[in-house]
Enzyme design. Sequence first.
Site, PDB file in Angstrom:
ATOM      1  N   ASP A  13       0.965  -1.135   0.007  1.00  0.00           N
ATOM      2  CA  ASP A  13      -0.104   0.036  -0.044  1.00  0.00           C
ATOM      3  C   ASP A  13       0.759   1.175   0.169  1.00  0.00           C
ATOM      4  O   ASP A  13       0.854   2.096   0.924  1.00  0.00           O
ATOM      5  CB  ASP A  13      -0.947  -0.192   1.191  1.00  0.00           C
ATOM      6  CG  ASP A  13      -0.378   0.128   2.472  1.00  0.00           C
ATOM      7  OD1 ASP A  13       1.018  -0.471   2.624  1.00  0.00           O
ATOM      8  OD2 ASP A  13      -0.673   0.682   3.504  1.00  0.00           O
ATOM      9  N   ASP A  17       7.629   3.959   3.103  1.00  0.00           N
ATOM     10  CA  ASP A  17       8.438   2.839   3.603  1.00  0.00           C
ATOM     11  C   ASP A  17       8.309   1.650   2.505  1.00  0.00           C
ATOM     12  O   ASP A  17       9.079   0.777   2.462  1.00  0.00           O
ATOM     13  CB  ASP A  17       8.372   2.541   4.786  1.00  0.00           C
ATOM     14  CG  ASP A  17       7.042   2.093   5.200  1.00  0.00           C
ATOM     15  OD1 ASP A  17       5.926   2.635   4.965  1.00  0.00           O
ATOM     16  OD2 ASP A  17       6.986   1.136   6.232  1.00  0.00           O
ATOM     17  N   ASP A  18       6.999   1.674   1.901  1.00  0.00           N
ATOM     18  CA  ASP A  18       6.807   0.556   1.064  1.00  0.00           C
ATOM     19  C   ASP A  18       7.551   0.795  -0.211  1.00  0.00           C
ATOM     20  O   ASP A  18       7.865  -0.222  -0.948  1.00  0.00           O
ATOM     21  CB  ASP A  18       5.127   0.472   0.580  1.00  0.00           C
ATOM     22  CG  ASP A  18       4.172   0.168   1.648  1.00  0.00           C
ATOM     23  OD1 ASP A  18       3.536  -0.885   1.714  1.00  0.00           O
ATOM     24  OD2 ASP A  18       3.994   1.239   2.640  1.00  0.00           O
ATOM     25  N   ASN A 167       0.728   1.691  16.914  1.00  0.00           N
ATOM     26  CA  ASN A 167       1.033   3.015  16.276  1.00  0.00           C
ATOM     27  C   ASN A 167      -0.199   3.873  15.725  1.00  0.00           C
ATOM     28  O   ASN A 167      -0.105   5.005  15.277  1.00  0.00           O
ATOM     29  CB  ASN A 167       1.998   3.081  15.106  1.00  0.00           C
ATOM     30  CG  ASN A 167       1.577   2.272  14.130  1.00  0.00           C
ATOM     31  OD1 ASN A 167       0.508   1.531  14.083  1.00  0.00           O
ATOM     32  ND2 ASN A 167       2.450   2.007  13.036  1.00  0.00           N
ATOM     33  N   GLU A 173      -1.432  -2.007  15.841  1.00  0.00           N
ATOM     34  CA  GLU A 173      -0.378  -1.228  14.708  1.00  0.00           C
ATOM     35  C   GLU A 173      -1.386  -1.208  13.506  1.00  0.00           C
ATOM     36  O   GLU A 173      -2.400  -1.980  13.162  1.00  0.00           O
ATOM     37  CB  GLU A 173       0.641  -2.435  14.224  1.00  0.00           C
ATOM     38  CG  GLU A 173       1.586  -2.170  13.134  1.00  0.00           C
ATOM     39  CD  GLU A 173       1.080  -2.413  11.899  1.00  0.00           C
ATOM     40  OE1 GLU A 173       1.291  -2.127  11.004  1.00  0.00           O
ATOM     41  OE2 GLU A 173       0.286  -3.792  11.739  1.00  0.00           O
ATOM     42  N   ASN A 175      -1.300  -1.930   9.998  1.00  0.00           N
ATOM     43  CA  ASN A 175      -1.503  -2.671   9.069  1.00  0.00           C
ATOM     44  C   ASN A 175      -2.689  -3.736   9.498  1.00  0.00           C
ATOM     45  O   ASN A 175      -3.459  -4.120   8.673  1.00  0.00           O
ATOM     46  CB  ASN A 175      -0.387  -3.692   8.556  1.00  0.00           C
ATOM     47  CG  ASN A 175       0.565  -2.611   7.513  1.00  0.00           C
ATOM     48  OD1 ASN A 175       0.046  -1.688   7.088  1.00  0.00           O
ATOM     49  ND2 ASN A 175       1.706  -3.079   7.209  1.00  0.00           N
ATOM     50  N   HIS A 253       9.813   0.484   8.294  1.00  0.00           N
ATOM     51  CA  HIS A 253       9.041  -0.942   8.758  1.00  0.00           C
ATOM     52  C   HIS A 253       8.979  -1.840   7.888  1.00  0.00           C
ATOM     53  O   HIS A 253       9.339  -3.176   8.113  1.00  0.00           O
ATOM     54  CB  HIS A 253       7.697  -0.361   9.159  1.00  0.00           C
ATOM     55  CG  HIS A 253       7.260   0.716  10.195  1.00  0.00           C
ATOM     56  ND1 HIS A 253       7.855   0.329  11.617  1.00  0.00           N
ATOM     57  CD2 HIS A 253       6.963   1.907  10.267  1.00  0.00           C
ATOM     58  CE1 HIS A 253       7.386   1.545  12.029  1.00  0.00           C
ATOM     59  NE2 HIS A 253       7.021   2.462  11.480  1.00  0.00           N
ATOM     60  N   ASP A 254       8.488  -1.813   6.543  1.00  0.00           N
ATOM     61  CA  ASP A 254       8.441  -2.682   5.507  1.00  0.00           C
ATOM     62  C   ASP A 254       9.548  -3.431   4.927  1.00  0.00           C
ATOM     63  O   ASP A 254       9.502  -4.340   4.376  1.00  0.00           O
ATOM     64  CB  ASP A 254       7.659  -2.126   4.413  1.00  0.00           C
ATOM     65  CG  ASP A 254       6.459  -1.807   4.678  1.00  0.00           C
ATOM     66  OD1 ASP A 254       5.683  -2.143   5.683  1.00  0.00           O
ATOM     67  OD2 ASP A 254       5.523  -0.968   4.247  1.00  0.00           O
TER      68      ASP A 254
END
Length: 330
Positions: A13, A17-18, A167, A173, A175, A253-254
């Site tokens: 998505d 960071d993706d 978060n 979280e 996702n 993150h990702d």
Amino acid sequence: MSIKPIKVILDTDPGADDIFALLWLISLSLQSVVEITAITTVGGNVPELSTFQAAHKILNLLGVKGIEVGRAAPRLRGEIRNAVHIHGQDGMGNLSHTLPNVEMELSQARYADEVIIEKLSQAPGEIDLVAIGPLTNLAAAETKSPGILKQAKSIVLMGGAFDCPGNVTPEAEFNIAFDAQAAAQVFASSDRIVVLPLDITSHLLLTPAMLGSITKANDQTKLAIFLDQLGHFMFKTNQEHRETGGIEGCLMHDASAIAYLFYPETLWLQRARVEIETEGKFTQGKTLCDRRHYPKTNPNAFVATQVDAPHLMAALIADLKYLFSVESCF
């Protein structure tokens, strides 16, 4: 010694960071260690049209052809709002207008669940399904074709929070919470799930110095300019929303999901049974893991508990630098 490429479907998505994770995967594909079987986009950080366009724009920027991009399946249920305040209205730091146009219309693309079902059916047990956004598409595929997620070699996902705050709520979280019902369905559908939670991803900080080291070899290319501007946009929003402990930088993150497949020595994992809270007034979207000491016969996941952040980030930086060593330099 020759390396057999790992086959991957990336469900994403974008999201800054993706985008870094997608670029990492593209670099690894150029190094012939991964075959990107498909990219499926999902609504999450930004709405579904924006995630679809962002994935296409990154592929177009790097001249990558021949990879199908699926459009998002509808969200099952959820009240968590998107994250445009972190990633920009377009998920790209409001920089999408600087990138190549997208020729394919959203309406022309196949739905992500259809793509996932087809790819996994054609190569059962061969494809790692990497999910770095909400799990809507995976749940939709399982609903349409029960048992299909068991055909994945593994399901590697960034999501959850176990021994740290969430978060988007005190307990959850993004996702997982964005479509908690979908997450619960996915965790009930496979026992080959790998979870990279906030507990470890909150240590993966990209600093301005790291970003500069990635782009300095060819800092006037379109890719370098885009990454520099995107990074600095994220440095600002991460600090504004107190994500980085006051340190200038942005969290990757990702990237953890890519690291698990290609740099597994950077992660420590624990076998567990993971459940998703779907009804709680204050805890909806929370990931739960039973650590009581009694016999358990139904674990469904490996959960990352520790990370070697310096070496993981070093691997990310080195592989992103590789993009700038390619002849075209984008």
